[in-house]
Design a protein around this motif. Structure first.
Motif, PDB file in Angstrom:
ATOM      1  N   LEU A  58       0.833  -1.118   0.142  1.00  0.00           N
ATOM      2  CA  LEU A  58       0.116  -0.096  -0.083  1.00  0.00           C
ATOM      3  C   LEU A  58       0.778   1.219  -0.100  1.00  0.00           C
ATOM      4  O   LEU A  58       0.533   2.331  -0.367  1.00  0.00           O
ATOM      5  CB  LEU A  58      -0.836  -0.137   1.253  1.00  0.00           C
ATOM      6  CG  LEU A  58      -2.278   0.942   1.115  1.00  0.00           C
ATOM      7  CD1 LEU A  58      -2.906   0.420  -0.009  1.00  0.00           C
ATOM      8  CD2 LEU A  58      -3.081   0.752   2.410  1.00  0.00           C
ATOM      9  N   ALA A  59       2.186   1.189   0.280  1.00  0.00           N
ATOM     10  CA  ALA A  59       3.085   2.177   0.196  1.00  0.00           C
ATOM     11  C   ALA A  59       3.078   2.716  -1.132  1.00  0.00           C
ATOM     12  O   ALA A  59       3.513   4.112  -1.288  1.00  0.00           O
ATOM     13  CB  ALA A  59       4.677   1.975   0.550  1.00  0.00           C
ATOM     14  N   GLY A  60       2.751   1.992  -2.169  1.00  0.00           N
ATOM     15  CA  GLY A  60       2.736   2.871  -3.464  1.00  0.00           C
ATOM     16  C   GLY A  60       1.451   3.382  -4.037  1.00  0.00           C
ATOM     17  O   GLY A  60       1.217   4.130  -5.082  1.00  0.00           O
ATOM     18  N   MET A  61       0.372   3.538  -2.865  1.00  0.00           N
ATOM     19  CA  MET A  61      -0.588   4.258  -3.375  1.00  0.00           C
ATOM     20  C   MET A  61      -0.928   5.160  -2.022  1.00  0.00           C
ATOM     21  O   MET A  61      -1.716   4.994  -1.200  1.00  0.00           O
ATOM     22  CB  MET A  61      -1.872   3.599  -3.715  1.00  0.00           C
ATOM     23  CG  MET A  61      -3.224   4.087  -3.864  1.00  0.00           C
ATOM     24  SD  MET A  61      -4.385   3.025  -4.416  1.00  0.00           S
ATOM     25  CE  MET A  61      -4.165   2.797  -6.131  1.00  0.00           C
ATOM     26  N   PRO A  62      -0.127   6.183  -1.911  1.00  0.00           N
ATOM     27  CA  PRO A  62      -0.299   6.954  -0.704  1.00  0.00           C
ATOM     28  C   PRO A  62      -1.421   8.040  -0.523  1.00  0.00           C
ATOM     29  O   PRO A  62      -1.988   8.199  -1.678  1.00  0.00           O
ATOM     30  CB  PRO A  62       1.149   7.866  -0.699  1.00  0.00           C
ATOM     31  CG  PRO A  62       1.235   7.992  -2.162  1.00  0.00           C
ATOM     32  CD  PRO A  62       0.830   6.705  -2.845  1.00  0.00           C
ATOM     33  N   LEU A  63      -1.688   8.458   0.389  1.00  0.00           N
ATOM     34  CA  LEU A  63      -2.755   9.444   0.746  1.00  0.00           C
ATOM     35  C   LEU A  63      -2.374  10.599  -0.010  1.00  0.00           C
ATOM     36  O   LEU A  63      -1.385  11.239   0.786  1.00  0.00           O
ATOM     37  CB  LEU A  63      -3.221   9.612   2.103  1.00  0.00           C
ATOM     38  CG  LEU A  63      -4.148   8.022   2.639  1.00  0.00           C
ATOM     39  CD1 LEU A  63      -4.243   8.481   4.227  1.00  0.00           C
ATOM     40  CD2 LEU A  63      -5.546   8.111   1.962  1.00  0.00           C
ATOM     41  N   PRO A  64      -3.128  11.311  -0.650  1.00  0.00           N
ATOM     42  CA  PRO A  64      -2.952  12.720  -0.986  1.00  0.00           C
ATOM     43  C   PRO A  64      -3.254  13.803  -0.029  1.00  0.00           C
ATOM     44  O   PRO A  64      -4.110  13.379   0.935  1.00  0.00           O
ATOM     45  CB  PRO A  64      -3.978  12.989  -2.394  1.00  0.00           C
ATOM     46  CG  PRO A  64      -5.068  12.078  -1.893  1.00  0.00           C
ATOM     47  CD  PRO A  64      -4.560  10.935  -1.196  1.00  0.00           C
ATOM     48  N   PRO A  65      -2.589  15.065  -0.080  1.00  0.00           N
ATOM     49  CA  PRO A  65      -3.024  15.833   0.924  1.00  0.00           C
ATOM     50  C   PRO A  65      -4.712  16.342   0.809  1.00  0.00           C
ATOM     51  O   PRO A  65      -5.227  16.361  -0.296  1.00  0.00           O
ATOM     52  CB  PRO A  65      -2.274  16.920   0.551  1.00  0.00           C
ATOM     53  CG  PRO A  65      -1.410  16.728  -0.369  1.00  0.00           C
ATOM     54  CD  PRO A  65      -1.759  15.340  -1.127  1.00  0.00           C
ATOM     55  N   SER A  66      -5.466  16.464   1.927  1.00  0.00           N
ATOM     56  CA  SER A  66      -6.570  16.568   2.020  1.00  0.00           C
ATOM     57  C   SER A  66      -6.987  18.022   2.246  1.00  0.00           C
ATOM     58  O   SER A  66      -6.233  18.287   2.959  1.00  0.00           O
ATOM     59  CB  SER A  66      -7.657  15.360   3.188  1.00  0.00           C
ATOM     60  OG  SER A  66      -7.018  15.806   4.319  1.00  0.00           O
ATOM     61  N   GLN A  67      -8.368  18.271   1.418  1.00  0.00           N
ATOM     62  CA  GLN A  67      -8.670  19.816   1.713  1.00  0.00           C
ATOM     63  C   GLN A  67     -10.199  19.768   1.587  1.00  0.00           C
ATOM     64  O   GLN A  67     -10.791  18.720   1.115  1.00  0.00           O
ATOM     65  CB  GLN A  67      -8.165  20.630   0.713  1.00  0.00           C
ATOM     66  CG  GLN A  67      -6.469  20.767   0.710  1.00  0.00           C
ATOM     67  CD  GLN A  67      -6.314  21.633  -0.618  1.00  0.00           C
ATOM     68  OE1 GLN A  67      -7.115  21.929  -1.663  1.00  0.00           O
ATOM     69  NE2 GLN A  67      -4.849  22.011  -0.722  1.00  0.00           N
ATOM     70  N   PRO A  68     -10.899  20.366   2.619  1.00  0.00           N
ATOM     71  CA  PRO A  68     -12.342  20.429   2.692  1.00  0.00           C
ATOM     72  C   PRO A  68     -12.804  20.906   1.159  1.00  0.00           C
ATOM     73  O   PRO A  68     -12.147  21.663   0.584  1.00  0.00           O
ATOM     74  CB  PRO A  68     -12.556  21.535   3.746  1.00  0.00           C
ATOM     75  CG  PRO A  68     -11.308  22.387   3.679  1.00  0.00           C
ATOM     76  CD  PRO A  68     -10.139  21.460   3.287  1.00  0.00           C
ATOM     77  N   THR A  69     -14.133  20.565   1.032  1.00  0.00           N
ATOM     78  CA  THR A  69     -14.783  20.742  -0.286  1.00  0.00           C
ATOM     79  C   THR A  69     -15.682  21.982   0.102  1.00  0.00           C
ATOM     80  O   THR A  69     -15.762  22.174   1.350  1.00  0.00           O
ATOM     81  CB  THR A  69     -15.580  19.667  -0.874  1.00  0.00           C
ATOM     82  OG1 THR A  69     -16.574  19.020  -0.179  1.00  0.00           O
ATOM     83  CG2 THR A  69     -14.274  18.833  -1.148  1.00  0.00           C
ATOM     84  N   ALA A  70     -16.662  22.140  -0.693  1.00  0.00           N
ATOM     85  CA  ALA A  70     -17.744  23.191  -0.415  1.00  0.00           C
ATOM     86  C   ALA A  70     -18.764  22.599   0.619  1.00  0.00           C
ATOM     87  O   ALA A  70     -19.267  23.600   1.606  1.00  0.00           O
ATOM     88  CB  ALA A  70     -18.483  23.529  -1.444  1.00  0.00           C
ATOM     89  N   GLY A  86       0.230   3.815  -7.683  1.00  0.00           N
ATOM     90  CA  GLY A  86      -1.152   4.192  -8.011  1.00  0.00           C
ATOM     91  C   GLY A  86      -1.347   5.629  -7.272  1.00  0.00           C
ATOM     92  O   GLY A  86      -0.553   6.226  -6.556  1.00  0.00           O
ATOM     93  N   ALA A  87      -2.513   6.053  -7.556  1.00  0.00           N
ATOM     94  CA  ALA A  87      -3.113   7.414  -6.896  1.00  0.00           C
ATOM     95  C   ALA A  87      -4.343   7.507  -6.664  1.00  0.00           C
ATOM     96  O   ALA A  87      -5.216   6.768  -7.143  1.00  0.00           O
ATOM     97  CB  ALA A  87      -2.694   8.769  -7.881  1.00  0.00           C
ATOM     98  N   LEU A  88      -4.704   8.328  -5.669  1.00  0.00           N
ATOM     99  CA  LEU A  88      -6.205   8.418  -5.218  1.00  0.00           C
ATOM    100  C   LEU A  88      -6.429   9.847  -5.541  1.00  0.00           C
ATOM    101  O   LEU A  88      -5.778  10.972  -5.159  1.00  0.00           O
ATOM    102  CB  LEU A  88      -6.317   8.203  -3.690  1.00  0.00           C
ATOM    103  CG  LEU A  88      -5.946   6.976  -3.175  1.00  0.00           C
ATOM    104  CD1 LEU A  88      -6.052   6.850  -1.921  1.00  0.00           C
ATOM    105  CD2 LEU A  88      -7.237   6.004  -3.799  1.00  0.00           C
ATOM    106  N   LYS A  89      -7.746  10.364  -6.097  1.00  0.00           N
ATOM    107  CA  LYS A  89      -8.209  11.763  -6.370  1.00  0.00           C
ATOM    108  C   LYS A  89      -9.707  11.677  -5.774  1.00  0.00           C
ATOM    109  O   LYS A  89     -10.506  10.880  -5.962  1.00  0.00           O
ATOM    110  CB  LYS A  89      -8.181  11.873  -7.816  1.00  0.00           C
ATOM    111  CG  LYS A  89      -8.403  13.228  -8.138  1.00  0.00           C
ATOM    112  CD  LYS A  89      -8.498  13.353  -9.526  1.00  0.00           C
ATOM    113  CE  LYS A  89      -8.917  14.975 -10.282  1.00  0.00           C
ATOM    114  NZ  LYS A  89      -9.064  15.126 -11.630  1.00  0.00           N
ATOM    115  N   VAL A  90      -9.842  12.818  -5.113  1.00  0.00           N
ATOM    116  CA  VAL A  90     -11.106  13.039  -4.441  1.00  0.00           C
ATOM    117  C   VAL A  90     -11.939  14.110  -5.204  1.00  0.00           C
ATOM    118  O   VAL A  90     -11.235  15.427  -5.045  1.00  0.00           O
ATOM    119  CB  VAL A  90     -11.167  12.945  -2.960  1.00  0.00           C
ATOM    120  CG1 VAL A  90     -10.310  14.239  -2.354  1.00  0.00           C
ATOM    121  CG2 VAL A  90     -12.768  13.358  -2.258  1.00  0.00           C
TER     122      VAL A  90
END
Length: 355
Positions: free
Chosen positions: A138-150, A236-240
């Motif tokens: 899972l180290a190959g898919m790190p958590l991206p910086p999280s930011q609040p949405t609207a 890999g990557a995660l996008k929210v």
């Protein structure tokens, strides 16, 4: 005439001293009587010495008691604060928009042009392949910086990313799931309204774009394939994103490289690599965020080396070291049917180790 202490009739006959002896202890002499002072109490004093026969009732209080007034005031303040915060807080509860959309899935086999390369051990193959630059697990898919949405706070965005990452872990990196021994870790992350589809996929696998276990997870046929190394290479990557006021969407796009060999050989056969590219789309509302579950809406998988004619609904059956893809295309597809179209691709030579 008798004396002062004699009775009026005198002393009775036949008795010494008569009744004088009998009453001597209770008869007061004249000096005692004169010395006595008589005082009659007034009416008020006589009344004050006795409790009244009827107890007076306390006067009735008109209006609401003070404690009740304080309680009502506190309730009014609390209600007003809640209403105010509901209007002003940027992440106030929005109307729940539940999705009942089923998972749409596709699994595309990638066939090799020639024999599948092999080596005595996984380390040698990884070093000679593009996976040499990948991280382990899972180290190959790190958590991206999280930011609040609207409409979602930073903590809610982070919860969505974390749940999606857990799903990737259990569906593509858990050895028990990969070898077909378990499905519960994956099922536990699925929202309740998708469980029927998940269970039907496990009970009656079908290549219809809705009910293939390989659309939910990476799963090898345990009768044919075994893991040669538990250290799976990952990138890999995660996008929210926020799709509406009630929904967060997370896309997990990753490539996973597995070292496999024939089942039951325990090192007596060469090792080969098997590569899976997966793109998963997750949906979250506030209920699923709170309980740590998700709705998987789209699952797109490309995997190889596989034969185009292989049935990939229930299990993935990799071509092992030295094997060739079988002749012929994918199973026939009825264009008038409702199932997913059968697809197949070619595995690029650069995706295989150089041996």
């Amino acid at each position: 005439m008798g004396g002062p202490g004699d009775p009026p009739e005198g002393t009775p006959e036949g008795a010494p001293g008569g009744a004088e002896d009998e009453y001597r202890s209770v008869v007061f002499d004249e000096s005692f009587v004169r010395a006595a002072r008589l005082q009659e109490s007034s009416a008020r004093e006589r009344v004050s010495d006795h409790a009244p026969a009827v107890r007076r009732r306390p006067p009735l209080r008109r209006g609401i008691p003070r404690q009740a007034m304080v309680l009502l005031l506190l309730l009014a303040v609390a209600f007003g604060t809640a209403v105010f915060m509901g209007f002003r807080h940027p992440y106030g509860a929005a109307p729940v928009k539940r999705s009942t959309e089923p998972l749409r899935m596709s699994v595309v086999p990638l066939a090799p042009r020639g024999p599948v390369p092999g080596a005595p051990d996984a380390r040698t193959l990884y070093a000679r392949s593009p996976a040499a630059r990948f991280a382990v697990g899972l180290a190959g898919m790190p958590l991206p910086p999280s930011q609040p949405t609207a409409h979602f706070s930073d903590s809610q965005v982070l919860a969505a990313l974390d749940t999606a990452r857990k799903y990737v872990l259990h569906s593509a990196l858990d050895p028990d799931v990969l070898t077909g021994r378990q499905v519960r870790p994956v099922r536990a992350l699925i929202a309740a309204d998708q469980l029927d589809q998940f269970d039907r996929s496990m009970d009656a696998p079908a290549a219809d774009g809705r009910h293939a276990p390989t659309g939910w997870m990476v799963r090898f046929d345990p009768a044919r394939t075994a893991l040669a190394d538990d250290d799976i290479r990952t990138r890999g990557a995660l996008k929210v994103t926020e799709t509406d006021a009630a929904t967060l969407q997370v896309v997990a796009d990753g490539t996973f490289v597995y070292a496999v060999r024939a089942a039951g050989t325990e090192g007596r056969t060469p090792v080969s690599l098997f590569t899976v590219r997966r793109e998963l789309t997750f949906r979250f509302d506030r209920d699923t965020l709170r309980i740590g579950q998700t709705r998987l809406t789209v699952s797109s998988t490309q995997a190889g080396p596989l034969s185009c004619a292989a049935d990939t609904a229930a299990y993935l059956r990799p071509l092992l070291a030295g094997e060739h893809a079988k002749a012929g295309g994918p199973p026939g597809t009825d264009p008038y049917g409702t199932g997913a179209a059968a697809l197949c691709g070619t595995l690029a030579d650069t995706a295989q180790p150089h041996v």
